[in-house]
Design a protein around this motif. Structure first.
Motif, PDB file in Angstrom:
ATOM      1  N   ALA A 142       6.651   2.955   3.059  1.00 12.62           N
ATOM      2  CA  ALA A 142       5.654   3.954   3.439  1.00 12.62           C
ATOM      3  C   ALA A 142       4.254   3.356   3.451  1.00 12.62           C
ATOM      4  CB  ALA A 142       5.714   5.135   2.477  1.00 12.62           C
ATOM      5  N   PRO A 143       3.318   3.983   4.170  1.00 12.64           N
ATOM      6  CA  PRO A 143       1.941   3.488   4.196  1.00 12.64           C
ATOM      7  C   PRO A 143       1.205   3.822   2.906  1.00 12.64           C
ATOM      8  CG  PRO A 143       2.092   5.553   5.391  1.00 12.64           C
ATOM      9  CD  PRO A 143       3.497   5.185   5.004  1.00 12.64           C
ATOM     10  N   ASP A 144      -0.020   3.315   2.809  1.00  9.00           N
ATOM     11  CA  ASP A 144      -0.934   3.686   1.730  1.00  9.00           C
ATOM     12  C   ASP A 144      -0.262   3.537   0.375  1.00  9.00           C
ATOM     13  OD1 ASP A 144      -3.410   4.449   0.806  1.00  9.00           O
ATOM     14  OD2 ASP A 144      -3.513   6.248   2.041  1.00  9.00           O
ATOM     15  N   THR A 145       0.052   2.305   0.011  1.00  6.11           N
ATOM     16  CA  THR A 145       0.916   2.018  -1.137  1.00  6.11           C
ATOM     17  C   THR A 145       0.444   2.679  -2.418  1.00  6.11           C
ATOM     18  OG1 THR A 145       1.499  -0.087  -0.115  1.00  6.11           O
ATOM     19  CG2 THR A 145       1.970   0.156  -2.462  1.00  6.11           C
ATOM     20  N   ALA A 146      -0.844   2.650  -2.681  1.00  2.08           N
ATOM     21  CA  ALA A 146      -1.334   3.260  -3.915  1.00  2.08           C
ATOM     22  C   ALA A 146      -1.030   4.754  -3.941  1.00  2.08           C
ATOM     23  CB  ALA A 146      -2.839   3.026  -4.053  1.00  2.08           C
ATOM     24  N   VAL A 147      -1.230   5.414  -2.816  1.00  2.00           N
ATOM     25  CA  VAL A 147      -0.951   6.842  -2.737  1.00  2.00           C
ATOM     26  C   VAL A 147       0.550   7.096  -2.855  1.00  2.00           C
ATOM     27  CG1 VAL A 147      -1.134   8.891  -1.287  1.00  2.00           C
ATOM     28  CG2 VAL A 147      -3.007   7.244  -1.341  1.00  2.00           C
ATOM     29  N   THR A 148       1.345   6.296  -2.156  1.00  5.30           N
ATOM     30  CA  THR A 148       2.800   6.461  -2.200  1.00  5.30           C
ATOM     31  C   THR A 148       3.342   6.246  -3.609  1.00  5.30           C
ATOM     32  OG1 THR A 148       3.069   5.824   0.116  1.00  5.30           O
ATOM     33  CG2 THR A 148       4.983   5.569  -1.308  1.00  5.30           C
ATOM     34  N   PHE A 149       2.868   5.207  -4.290  1.00  2.00           N
ATOM     35  CA  PHE A 149       3.317   4.971  -5.668  1.00  2.00           C
ATOM     36  C   PHE A 149       2.944   6.149  -6.563  1.00  2.00           C
ATOM     37  CE2 PHE A 149       3.717   0.048  -6.043  1.00  2.00           C
ATOM     38  CZ  PHE A 149       4.541   0.045  -4.938  1.00  2.00           C
TER      39      PHE A 149
END
Length: 821
Positions: free
Chosen positions: A502-509
């Motif tokens: 998924a995009p935006d790794t910090a947000v996804t995590f």
């Protein structure tokens, strides 16, 4: 419009993320990791495959499977009595035309990773806690081997521990039934799931009461599905493999077949030998578009292969819309001049909207075309002449086209160009979106979609008596938003690696860590298993290479390729563990535990019968899924069968008007401020999606570390850097936020000026979740405006890296680049 214009209809995420739980900084990675910035440089290859591909295939097979197992496994890949490769979705030749080695190097790597002799059991999880594993690279996580038994991470625990299947199913059922609404759960699907697994999965989810069925198509070809459905009435390509072979002109845009769909090269070689001309449209000079040394021929093994592309168009990122509008304009101009450039009989009989579109082409802004494409006008005119002289044209595309803000408009423009010459519904011509995962198209056919078509819901009601929900569910991007908001509390994944994909790794995590329960049906360990919420389950499943024996005897599963062909797959290897269950068995077990106590039709579904005999599932498919009548009978034919496709089969279009639709779209381009560049993410040659096989991107002449950004030498010099410098890659967004990846090696590479490239998923942190394609909500991963700054001078943040900072927090004008020896 610039790439930074984001969907303002969605509320900002960053204000809510600071309070989300973030695990401690991870421990150092294990021995065997590759230094991410130690990059070795070699020559860029002129041709793909050849003897080198044979050597790599043999080496990787022996490393993972051993010699005997390698031979036993590779000889039955993509054979009628064997198993379907879990790699790309490129179609198989007819049974009579298949070679003895109907696979490619990267397909063999995928099989080796699944059929590996390495194992991950309870001892591994006892030795490594989640906070340690989250610091390992995607490569090292995947290299540990096959999962062998169900594992649970309980609330407050640091380690996964064993759990029985019965207790695992009961845990999932308890958490799902404890939700305030079925919409508080999402059910993700990877493209490697079989048709049988996909069908029972969507049946369970809808019987449970939600349409929250995000899938990997939301992140890759969703723009294709939307554009084609609106223009030709079906969201699938209109060609067969024979059409590729018989085409006079093949245009390949935003696609790298040498790495992502290597078996396509054999089809291109065959077309080339029959006289086809090939045009490659790509910012990078990808090896597989230049030439092919077929390893199954003497010439190929000796390096005397086939030159493929007659024209290479080094387009600027996002310039495909302008290019196809320019082609369309030149076709209209030629027709206005009395030349035979347009199929007026087809246009009049089968289409609508032509006159408005043609007039917009006459008024095309050629100065904007020049800026958007960075192409020489003479080359565009030369390629347009190739269209005019061709009577059978196929246009192929992949994520280089679909992952842009204006992707849907671009694919509609590709469709316009095919429609205007009547290149749909005739041999050797058509639209060819090339899907990346082996059964992503089959998943959608089987009902994996957050938008339930009314006819599909009606069929489910007739077959099972259930009342399917009608509200639109969450796609991938909206699932991540809902997890961040706390609106979704349980996330179930049938395969895949959502955390890394998924995009935006910090947000996804942060979103995944906000879940009450994460459930993963998987064959191998991956990033998503260690980015977890309060509780997590890993449910190990059979791979496609393995025998699947149920109560009704040995089972086969079906898949659908990029060209709508459906066929059976039979695993032949002993399972990696006696505790493994099939995807179908796991889904049916969860469904039975969750729904069996309910009254009404959903409590009466016979999950046990479907788990015991997949023929029962195929019977249901035949009565629910359009085009799948007599499904079980058809898939048992050698080579399977081809699903109906009205535009291809009879030039009929299931649109509101009954005609194909010409679309008039404004010409848009990706712009970047002075001193900035446009980034695309891509795979290496040693990679499939988020699975990293190794560290040798040999076609591009790069090996070793993956924290690399490929930059044109003139752009490097203009920004004050030298080849080999370490840089931070910073992406400022129009909402004031900044995202960054630190310490990447800048390497000189012959990409188009103003464009840079780097590997996925390493650069996913730069892709803002709110930056999506208009009309499809597909993440815009191929057009991220970035600035390179000296390593260590990009912004840093304590909790959610890359968020809550504006461009004023880092002053580029004050930065002096440094060079490494």
């Amino acid at each position: 419009m610039t790439q930074h214009d984001m969907d303002r209809s969605t509320h900002p995420l960053r204000d809510r993320l600071a309070s989300l739980p973030v695990r401690p900084r991870p421990a150092p990675s294990p021995a065997g990791e590759v230094d991410p910035v130690e990059v070795e440089r070699g020559r860029i290859r002129n041709k793909a495959a050849g003897i080198e591909a044979v050597a790599v295939t043999a080496q990787r097979g022996v490393e993972q499977m051993g010699l005997v197992r390698s031979v036993k496994t590779l000889r039955i890949i993509n054979q009628t009595e064997g198993f379907d490769c879990m790699g790309c979705a490129w179609p198989d030749p007819s049974p009579k035309e298949r070679s003895f080695a109907e696979f490619c190097e990267n397909g063999a790597k995928a099989v080796a990773e699944e059929a590996t002799l390495r194992r991950v059991g309870r001892d591994f999880f006892a030795a490594h806690d989640v906070d340690e594993l989250v610091g390992w690279s995607d490569f090292m996580l995947g290299q540990q081997g096959r999962l062998t038994e169900p594992m649970v991470l309980r609330a407050g625990s640091t380690h996964y521990e064993p759990i029985s299947w019965a207790d695992a199913f009961a845990l999932v059922a308890d958490r799902l039934n404890g939700l305030a609404s079925p919409d508080e759960a999402v059910f993700y699907t990877s493209g490697r799931a079989s048709n049988e697994a996909a069908f029972v999965y969507q049946l369970f989810v809808r019987a449970f009461g939600t349409n929250n069925l995000p899938d990997c198509s939301n992140m890759c070809h969703e723009s294709t599905s939307v554009a084609l459905a609106e223009t030709i009435g079906i969201g699938k390509g209109s060609v067969s493999l024979e059409d590729i072979h018989d085409a006079e002109l093949i245009v390949i845009a935003g696609q790298n077949p040498g790495t992502n769909h290597p078996r396509m090269l054999s089809a291109l070689e065959k077309a080339k030998k029959k006289g086809a001309r090939i045009v490659a449209v790509n910012p990078l000079p990808e090896t597989g578009l230049r030439g092919f040394d077929n390893p199954q021929t003497v010439k190929g093994l000796t390096g005397v292969g086939t030159e493929l592309a007659d024209e290479f168009m080094p387009i600027r990122l996002g310039g495909d819309l302008a290019l196809f509008q320019a082609i369309g304009a030149l076709l209209v101009a030629a027709d206005d001049a009395g030349r035979d450039a347009i199929d007026h009989e087809f246009v009049q009989r089968h289409t609508e909207g032509y006159e408005q579109w043609a007039q917009s082409m006459r008024e095309l802004d050629w100065d904007l075309v020049d800026r958007a494409t960075s192409l020489d006008r003479a080359q565009i005119e030369r390629v347009a002449e190739m269209f005019i002289s061709s009577r059978r044209t196929v246009v192929c595309w992949a994520m280089g086209v679909t992952q842009h803000r204006h992707a849907v408009a671009t694919i509609k423009e590709i469709t316009n160009v095919c429609l205007v010459q009547g290149n749909i519904g005739k041999p050797g011509a058509g639209l060819c979106p090339v899907r990346g995962h082996s059964n992503v198209q089959g998943d959608r056919t089987m009902g994996i979609w957050e938008k339930l078509p009314p006819h599909f819901g009606d069929a489910l009601e007739r077959e099972f008596g259930i009342t399917a929900p009608t509200e639109r569910g969450h796609d991938v991007v909206n699932s991540i938003r809902a997890l961040c908001d706390g609106q979704v509390k349980v996330a179930v994944s049938l395969g895949g690696n959502l955390a890394a994909a998924a995009p935006d790794t910090a947000v996804t995590f942060a979103a995944m860590r906000n879940a009450k329960l994460n459930v993963h049906i998987a064959t191998k360990l991956n990033r998503s298993h260690v980015v977890v919420g309060e509780e997590a389950l890993i449910l190990p499943t059979l791979g496609r290479t393995e025998r699947d024996v149920q109560a009704g005897g040995p089972q086969g599963v079906t898949v659908e390729d990029s060209m709508s062909s459906v066929h059976l797959s039979h695993g032949r290897l002993d399972p990696a563990s006696a505790q493994l269950r099939s995807e179908v068995s796991i889904i049916c077990g969860i469904a039975d535990a969750t729904l069996k106590g309910r009254g009404g039709a959903e409590g009466d579904i016979d999950w046990t019968a479907m788990a015991g005999d997949y023929g029962v599932i195929r019977g249901h498919i035949s009565r629910v899924v359009p085009g799948c009548e007599a499904y079980d009978e058809k898939v048992h034919r050698p080579g399977g069968f081809v699903l109906p496709h009205p535009p291809r089969d009879s030039r009929t279009f299931e649109t509101p008007s009954g005609k194909a639709v010409f679309t008039t779209s404004p010409l848009e381009m990706v712009t970047a401020p002075e001193g900035h560049l446009v980034l695309q993410s891509l795979r290496s040659h040693d990679q499939f999606n988020t699975t990293i096989y190794g560290h040798d991107d040999r076609y591009r002449g790069l090996s070793g570390g993956r924290d690399v950004v490929m930059v044109h030498p003139d752009d490097l010099a203009a920004q004050g850097f030298a080849d080999g410098d370490l840089v931070d890659v910073v992406a400022p967004w129009s909402d004031g936020s900044v995202r960054v990846v630190h310490g990447f090696r800048a390497v000189s590479y012959p990409t188009t000026r103003g464009c840079v490239a780097a590997y996925y998923p390493e650069t996913n942190p730069l892709v803002a979740l709110d930056s999506t394609a208009e009309g499809s909500n597909c993440p815009v991963s191929k057009a991220v405006v970035v600035k390179l700054v000296p390593a260590g001078q990009g912004p840093r943040h304590s909790a959610i890296e890359g968020l809550n900072a504006g461009e004023d927090d880092w002053k580029r004008s004050e930065v002096k680049p440094h060079h490494l020896s």
